[in-house]
Design a protein around this motif. Structure first.
Motif, PDB file in Angstrom:
ATOM      1  N   GLU A 196      34.747  27.133  51.613  1.00 34.85           N
ATOM      2  CA  GLU A 196      35.281  28.028  52.773  1.00 34.85           C
ATOM      3  C   GLU A 196      36.666  28.257  52.647  1.00 34.85           C
ATOM      4  O   GLU A 196      37.409  29.169  53.032  1.00 34.85           O
ATOM      5  N   ARG A 197      37.448  27.398  51.948  1.00 40.28           N
ATOM      6  CA  ARG A 197      38.920  27.296  51.932  1.00 40.28           C
ATOM      7  C   ARG A 197      39.220  28.363  50.625  1.00 40.28           C
ATOM      8  O   ARG A 197      40.421  28.711  50.675  1.00 40.28           O
ATOM      9  N   PHE A 198      38.381  28.687  50.146  1.00 43.68           N
ATOM     10  CA  PHE A 198      38.893  29.611  48.906  1.00 43.68           C
ATOM     11  C   PHE A 198      38.461  31.069  48.962  1.00 43.68           C
ATOM     12  O   PHE A 198      37.248  31.438  49.393  1.00 43.68           O
ATOM     13  N   ARG A 199      39.379  31.894  48.547  1.00 45.21           N
ATOM     14  CA  ARG A 199      39.113  33.319  48.683  1.00 45.21           C
ATOM     15  C   ARG A 199      39.374  34.077  47.547  1.00 45.21           C
ATOM     16  O   ARG A 199      40.506  33.768  47.062  1.00 45.21           O
ATOM     17  N   PRO A 200      38.663  35.115  46.869  1.00 42.55           N
ATOM     18  CA  PRO A 200      39.106  35.887  45.823  1.00 42.55           C
ATOM     19  C   PRO A 200      40.351  36.671  46.136  1.00 42.55           C
ATOM     20  O   PRO A 200      40.343  37.319  47.223  1.00 42.55           O
ATOM     21  N   LEU A 201      41.185  37.050  45.191  1.00 43.39           N
ATOM     22  CA  LEU A 201      42.013  38.003  45.243  1.00 43.39           C
ATOM     23  C   LEU A 201      42.443  38.718  43.976  1.00 43.39           C
ATOM     24  O   LEU A 201      42.521  38.253  42.985  1.00 43.39           O
ATOM     25  N   ALA A 202      42.085  39.923  43.968  1.00 43.32           N
ATOM     26  CA  ALA A 202      42.265  40.917  43.016  1.00 43.32           C
ATOM     27  C   ALA A 202      43.782  41.294  42.677  1.00 43.32           C
ATOM     28  O   ALA A 202      44.379  41.955  43.641  1.00 43.32           O
ATOM     29  N   VAL A 203      44.248  40.813  41.649  1.00 41.15           N
ATOM     30  CA  VAL A 203      45.644  41.075  41.426  1.00 41.15           C
ATOM     31  C   VAL A 203      45.975  41.579  40.006  1.00 41.15           C
ATOM     32  O   VAL A 203      45.520  40.697  39.243  1.00 41.15           O
ATOM     33  N   ASP A 204      46.625  42.431  39.518  1.00 44.15           N
ATOM     34  CA  ASP A 204      47.279  42.689  38.457  1.00 44.15           C
ATOM     35  C   ASP A 204      48.745  42.169  38.286  1.00 44.15           C
ATOM     36  O   ASP A 204      49.664  42.676  38.819  1.00 44.15           O
ATOM     37  N   VAL A 205      48.975  41.030  37.324  1.00 38.41           N
ATOM     38  CA  VAL A 205      50.238  40.549  37.261  1.00 38.41           C
ATOM     39  C   VAL A 205      51.445  41.684  36.682  1.00 38.41           C
ATOM     40  O   VAL A 205      52.434  41.368  36.958  1.00 38.41           O
ATOM     41  N   THR A 206      50.884  42.431  36.204  1.00 33.90           N
ATOM     42  CA  THR A 206      51.755  43.751  35.516  1.00 33.90           C
ATOM     43  C   THR A 206      52.092  44.513  36.424  1.00 33.90           C
ATOM     44  O   THR A 206      53.233  45.277  36.285  1.00 33.90           O
ATOM     45  N   ASP A 207      51.508  44.648  37.737  1.00 29.13           N
ATOM     46  CA  ASP A 207      51.999  45.610  38.687  1.00 29.13           C
ATOM     47  C   ASP A 207      53.004  44.789  39.636  1.00 29.13           C
ATOM     48  O   ASP A 207      52.591  43.909  40.378  1.00 29.13           O
ATOM     49  N   ARG A 208      54.088  44.996  39.300  1.00 31.15           N
ATOM     50  CA  ARG A 208      55.254  44.038  40.164  1.00 31.15           C
ATOM     51  C   ARG A 208      55.124  44.156  41.573  1.00 31.15           C
ATOM     52  O   ARG A 208      54.968  43.036  42.352  1.00 31.15           O
ATOM     53  N   ALA A 209      55.315  45.285  42.063  1.00 24.73           N
ATOM     54  CA  ALA A 209      55.144  45.391  43.669  1.00 24.73           C
ATOM     55  C   ALA A 209      53.842  44.726  44.188  1.00 24.73           C
ATOM     56  O   ALA A 209      53.883  44.383  45.280  1.00 24.73           O
ATOM     57  N   ALA A 210      52.609  45.001  43.625  1.00 26.88           N
ATOM     58  CA  ALA A 210      51.440  44.483  44.049  1.00 26.88           C
ATOM     59  C   ALA A 210      51.314  43.014  44.139  1.00 26.88           C
ATOM     60  O   ALA A 210      50.899  42.276  45.147  1.00 26.88           O
ATOM     61  N   LEU A 211      51.960  42.511  42.832  1.00 33.98           N
ATOM     62  CA  LEU A 211      52.033  41.140  42.739  1.00 33.98           C
ATOM     63  C   LEU A 211      52.980  40.292  43.911  1.00 33.98           C
ATOM     64  O   LEU A 211      52.728  39.546  44.631  1.00 33.98           O
ATOM     65  N   VAL A 212      54.178  40.977  44.191  1.00 34.52           N
ATOM     66  CA  VAL A 212      54.876  40.402  45.160  1.00 34.52           C
ATOM     67  C   VAL A 212      54.237  40.397  46.642  1.00 34.52           C
ATOM     68  O   VAL A 212      54.389  39.578  47.326  1.00 34.52           O
ATOM     69  N   ALA A 213      53.584  41.634  46.764  1.00 34.23           N
ATOM     70  CA  ALA A 213      52.970  41.869  48.207  1.00 34.23           C
ATOM     71  C   ALA A 213      51.747  40.616  48.222  1.00 34.23           C
ATOM     72  O   ALA A 213      51.657  40.025  49.272  1.00 34.23           O
TER      73      ALA A 213
END
Length: 410
Positions: free
Chosen positions: A50-67
């Motif tokens: 339960e300590r782990f959760r998925p995170l959908a993220v695209d590292v090429t999207d700078r703004a989304a990655l920073v967020a």
């Protein structure tokens, strides 16, 4: 405390790093990030923690990655190839004010990330780069000898081999090709010299090394960053080399031959009316042929070894220490992913020895704390039959006598 974010957590190395974090009780929250939302959700479900959760993220999207990094304590970047994704991901972490660890073994990316040192200092961000096997544990073994066994170090020769993994993705193969088509800096007689792995100048440094449990293999100049970071940390150093190979050897040799034939190029060419980059065609051929090479060599699983030969002076006399870490049950994923996870944990603890900035492992990772944590995690993961990965240190004294100092990470 905040979370640890693992980028590329569904990949070969990132998945192992994620599993390693599951065996650290003090870690209370991990976001497992990957662009493949369904795959990373499966990784988290398989962990059942339960300590782990998925995170959908695209590292090429700078703004989304920073967020995505906002509010996290540390991001562990396992997304390759690093010559493409390393510097921009570190820049995003600096912008987010998030501590950073990665497994970068790419020379050009290392140089680019070291140039972000001022930005990291200004943002109060500690970035630990190259915390894998080589670089990573290799640097730590040199530091161990420098701090605990010698008065000063004069030479460090790093040799590594791995193979037998169930699959090699395109990023892994392209990184290998990148090493074959670019300059390899070696630190020789107190100065950097550039050679090519497949050139006559590089051939002068090829040596045959006996890797325990694997046999004797030729190892070739590799553009790993230890040769440019170790001389900075240890001013007495006069030599630093990095040599490596992959088994089965015919598979590695085929890669070299295809590169010599010009298949390492990235400029598209016309193939029956289709624009294709030669390197993409080569990767497809290698991935298709790899199962045959594994079968012909009788390889049934992953394995790997790291040997670090450290020369130096103690009480006015020359000594040599050979640090060997070998496993016939684990390969590049474990050899790289576990040290990366340990680095992230030490970062989150505030145990790294140094302030904000971009640092190589030998500059800020405490040796004893890392080895102690490694023993706990490796043992809990059941590696080496629960006995851990055997670290053997061989001491060659000035009179020619040899003493073996057995240790174990686990």
């Amino acid at each position: 405390m905040g979370a640890i974010v693992v980028l590329g957590g569904a990949g070969g190395v990132g998945r192992v790093a994620t599993e390693a974090l599951a065996h650290v009780a003090e870690v209370d929250e991990v976001w497992v990030g990957d662009v493949r939302e369904d795959v990373v959700a499966g990784v988290v479900a398989e962990l059942g923690d339960e300590r782990f959760r998925p995170l959908a993220v695209d590292v090429t999207d700078r703004a989304a990655l920073v967020a995505a990094l906002d509010g996290a304590d540390v991001v562990l970047n396992c997304v390759g190839p690093f010559y493409r994704f390393g510097p921009p991901t570190l820049a995003a972490a600096i912008e987010a004010g998030t501590g950073y660890v990665d497994i970068c073994d790419d020379l050009s990316a290392t140089r680019a990330m070291l140039e972000l040192d001022d930005d990291a200092r200004a943002a109060g961000v500690i970035a630990l780069i190259g915390m894998g096997n080589s670089p990573g544990l290799a640097n730590i073994f040199v530091k161990l000898c420098a701090e605990q066994l010698l008065d000063e170090v004069t030479g460090a020769d790093i040799m590594h081999i791995h193979g037998g993994e169930p699959d090699e993705g395109p990023a892994v193969i392209k990184h290998r090709v990148h090493a074959m088509v670019n300059d390899v800096p070696l630190f020789v007689d107190g100065a950097l010299v550039n050679v090519r792995q497949l050139g006559e100048d590089g051939a002068a440094f090829v040596r045959h090394e006996d890797f325990p449990g694997l046999g004797t293999y030729p190892v070739f100049p590799y553009p790993h960053p230890e040769t440019i970071t170790l001389p900075t940390a240890f001013p007495s150093l006069r030599r630093a080399t990095n040599l490596g190979a992959v088994f089965p050897l015919p598979y590695f040799t085929m890669t070299q031959d295809l590169v010599r034939a010009g298949m390492g190029g990235e400029e598209p060419v016309d193939v029956l009316g289709h624009e294709l980059a030669p390197i993409d065609m080569m990767v497809a051929v290698l991935r298709h042929e790899r199962p045959r090479f594994l079968a012909e060599a009788g390889v049934t699983g992953p394995a790997g070894a790291l040997r670090v030969v450290v020369d130096g002076v103690k009480d006015g006399e020359d000594h040599r220490f050979v640090c060997t870490l070998a496993s016939t049950g684990e390969g590049a994923g474990e050899g790289t992913g576990i040290p990366a996870a340990l680095g992230a944990v030490l970062h989150r603890r505030g145990a790294l020895e140094g302030g904000p900035g971009v640092h190589a492992p030998e500059a800020i990772v405490p040796v004893d704390a890392l080895l102690e944590l490694a023993g706990t995690v490796v043992g809990a993961m059941g590696i080496g039959g629960g006995e851990g990965m055997p670290l053997v240190i061989e001491h060659q004294a000035p009179d020619g006598t040899v003493e073996v100092i057995p240790m174990s990470l686990g």
